[in-house]
Design an enzyme around this catalytic site. Sequence first.
Site, mmCIF file in Angstrom:
data_model
loop_
_atom_site.group_PDB
_atom_site.id
_atom_site.type_symbol
_atom_site.label_atom_id
_atom_site.label_comp_id
_atom_site.label_asym_id
_atom_site.label_seq_id
_atom_site.Cartn_x
_atom_site.Cartn_y
_atom_site.Cartn_z
ATOM 1 N N ALA A 13 0.709 -1.280 0.232
ATOM 2 C CA ALA A 13 0.064 0.067 0.066
ATOM 3 C C ALA A 13 0.724 1.315 -0.025
ATOM 4 O O ALA A 13 0.236 2.445 -0.380
ATOM 5 C CB ALA A 13 -0.863 -0.070 1.096
ATOM 6 N N ASP A 89 4.797 -7.898 8.832
ATOM 7 C CA ASP A 89 5.908 -8.475 7.978
ATOM 8 C C ASP A 89 5.193 -9.800 7.673
ATOM 9 O O ASP A 89 4.611 -10.506 8.133
ATOM 10 C CB ASP A 89 6.776 -8.922 9.295
ATOM 11 C CG ASP A 89 7.852 -10.043 8.718
ATOM 12 O OD1 ASP A 89 7.593 -10.237 7.625
ATOM 13 O OD2 ASP A 89 8.568 -10.157 9.527
ATOM 14 N N ASP A 181 -3.458 -8.306 -16.743
ATOM 15 C CA ASP A 181 -2.445 -7.710 -17.859
ATOM 16 C C ASP A 181 -2.969 -6.588 -17.925
ATOM 17 O O ASP A 181 -4.322 -6.417 -18.565
ATOM 18 C CB ASP A 181 -2.475 -8.710 -18.880
ATOM 19 C CG ASP A 181 -1.796 -7.991 -20.150
ATOM 20 O OD1 ASP A 181 -1.675 -6.917 -20.443
ATOM 21 O OD2 ASP A 181 -0.899 -8.765 -20.571
ATOM 22 N N HIS A 182 -2.665 -5.266 -17.550
ATOM 23 C CA HIS A 182 -3.502 -4.247 -17.317
ATOM 24 C C HIS A 182 -3.863 -3.755 -18.824
ATOM 25 O O HIS A 182 -4.942 -2.912 -19.176
ATOM 26 C CB HIS A 182 -2.786 -3.027 -16.550
ATOM 27 C CG HIS A 182 -1.821 -2.231 -17.390
ATOM 28 N ND1 HIS A 182 -0.450 -2.811 -17.601
ATOM 29 C CD2 HIS A 182 -1.721 -1.106 -18.044
ATOM 30 C CE1 HIS A 182 0.226 -1.865 -18.014
ATOM 31 N NE2 HIS A 182 -0.530 -0.677 -18.556
ATOM 32 N N GLU A 220 7.297 3.477 -26.270
ATOM 33 C CA GLU A 220 7.202 4.284 -25.248
ATOM 34 C C GLU A 220 8.472 5.395 -25.483
ATOM 35 O O GLU A 220 9.339 5.115 -25.785
ATOM 36 C CB GLU A 220 7.669 3.377 -23.750
ATOM 37 C CG GLU A 220 6.266 2.540 -23.747
ATOM 38 C CD GLU A 220 6.450 1.999 -22.265
ATOM 39 O OE1 GLU A 220 5.951 2.395 -21.240
ATOM 40 O OE2 GLU A 220 7.485 1.106 -22.118
ATOM 41 N N ASP A 239 8.905 -7.897 -20.292
ATOM 42 C CA ASP A 239 8.282 -7.085 -19.768
ATOM 43 C C ASP A 239 7.157 -6.591 -20.509
ATOM 44 O O ASP A 239 6.001 -6.196 -19.988
ATOM 45 C CB ASP A 239 9.070 -5.858 -19.820
ATOM 46 C CG ASP A 239 8.507 -4.728 -18.697
ATOM 47 O OD1 ASP A 239 7.880 -4.786 -17.812
ATOM 48 O OD2 ASP A 239 8.620 -3.497 -19.401
ATOM 49 N N HIS A 244 1.642 -8.002 -22.587
ATOM 50 C CA HIS A 244 0.647 -7.263 -23.334
ATOM 51 C C HIS A 244 0.649 -7.474 -24.923
ATOM 52 O O HIS A 244 -0.498 -7.360 -25.380
ATOM 53 C CB HIS A 244 1.113 -5.622 -23.088
ATOM 54 C CG HIS A 244 1.384 -5.394 -21.731
ATOM 55 N ND1 HIS A 244 0.891 -5.915 -20.707
ATOM 56 C CD2 HIS A 244 2.282 -4.628 -21.184
ATOM 57 C CE1 HIS A 244 1.051 -5.359 -19.753
ATOM 58 N NE2 HIS A 244 2.197 -4.621 -19.864
#
Length: 494
Positions: A13, A89, A181-182, A220, A239, A244
């Site tokens: 978070a 932890d 997988d965004h 990119e 990556d 993707h």
Amino acid sequence: TQAPSAVFFIFGATGDLASRKLFPAIYSLYREGKLAEDFAVIGVARRPRTNEEFRVNVRDSIDEFCRYKVKPDEDWDTFAAHFEYKSLDINNVDGFRELNEQTEALEKKFNIPGNRLFFLALAPELFGSVSINLRDGGMLDAEGWNRLVIEKPFGYDLDSARKLNAEINEVFKEDEIFRIDHYLGKEMVQNIEVIRFGNAFFEPLWNNQHIANVQITLSETVGVEERGGYYDHSGALRDMGQNHMLQMLAMIAMEPPSRLMPEDIHDEKVKVLRSLRPYLTPEEVDNNVVRAQYTNGKSGDKELKGYRDEDKVDPESNTETYFAARVFVDSFRWAGVPFYIRTGKRLPVKTTEIIVEFKRMPTNVYLGQKHHLEPNLLVIRVNPMEGIYVKINAKKPGSDSEIQPLAMEFCQSCMIGINSPEAYERLLEDAAQGDSTYFTRWDEVAAAWSFIDHIDNAWKQHPQDVKTYPAGSWGPDETHKLLEQDGFHWWPVN
Ligand code: BG6
């Protein structure tokens, strides 16, 4: 419809993903009324932090990264009261027991029926032990459903992915696991299905009789930024390629599913991934795949460092920051149609585009210079612009014989008032609804790794054969040869 009431656990978070994507996504869903009023979020990380401090972090992240801004007259405190923090932890099961008590208290407070969604924004090495401690700490014994949402990378190769999957499977069943997988959360990637299966224009032509090739570019402008440590062990193929790029290819190449149910779509996608022609020898890999690394270069007046000078990167690194490949889907529909895919860091523009090039028309009617006929293209623009356009040939107005290509365009992101949801919004909502359509099933992940591993194994035999390209350029020359040998060229992307 609203997602069922649940507690969302964000492990990691205090990290980047949580603040850039996850908190803003939760807020957008809330603003759009897609989140049940009785939801709760528990941020989990190692660092000590009070609930109040955590709520300030959440607010900062929304102010900076969310497409909705908190309104001046809004009751922020009521929203923020749904957020709590737990310092933990993750190797110590006792902390999970405490977390369980905290959760039960929150569930009571907000009347949540024990539905728990665990989002692990953590290094994958930790997925297995966190899963086991969730179980052993009693976190999975509540009445409602449990769902595990995990980020890529899912393993480093097929072997490590199998091990990781086996560890997770000790605790969670496949239908409880949501592998992100965004790219599948992006509006235009989801739109591929409708464009293909909802239009009489396309589906009848969607095969090797009419399509000459498909080009997928994911470029990119950024370099590796502060992720050198991770990236140097990964490289562009792992990556972006394994996930993707192959997922988009699968959406383009799959057969129409019998129903639009998650399992049916996964079944069709996995068939495509299993039909990828494997490159088994180093020669085959060399003939079909190009890898390269950026050296120093320029973007406008800005000097850009070479990859080997980037922070946390080995100064003698041979890791590829770019790859292009000619891929074949050996199925009846696609026999002989090359799919060219390319991706890289430090290229001139940030864009994702899928270009479908149709076969040329016979030119006997339109012979001669003035009648140069370009092939028809269907272009799907995934990001940052969203839309589609079709390139067709038409007569140049006023001339009696000149032909010109023109674009029939639908620009989704230009339309006033359209503000597409971010990928993580869609994916969080889908996971809360239990809809796994736009997540990757294990057999898809495995088939993709098996294709990628062959390439990587060949590369490992000659690590120093990586080509170079100046930062800010379109990659090495070899990438053009991939297409030229088939009589094609890369279409410019926007
Ligand atoms: C991630 C990669 O999966 O996708 C990053 O790890 C990459 O290296 C990012 O920058 C690109 O995503 P987007 O949505 O910004 O195109």
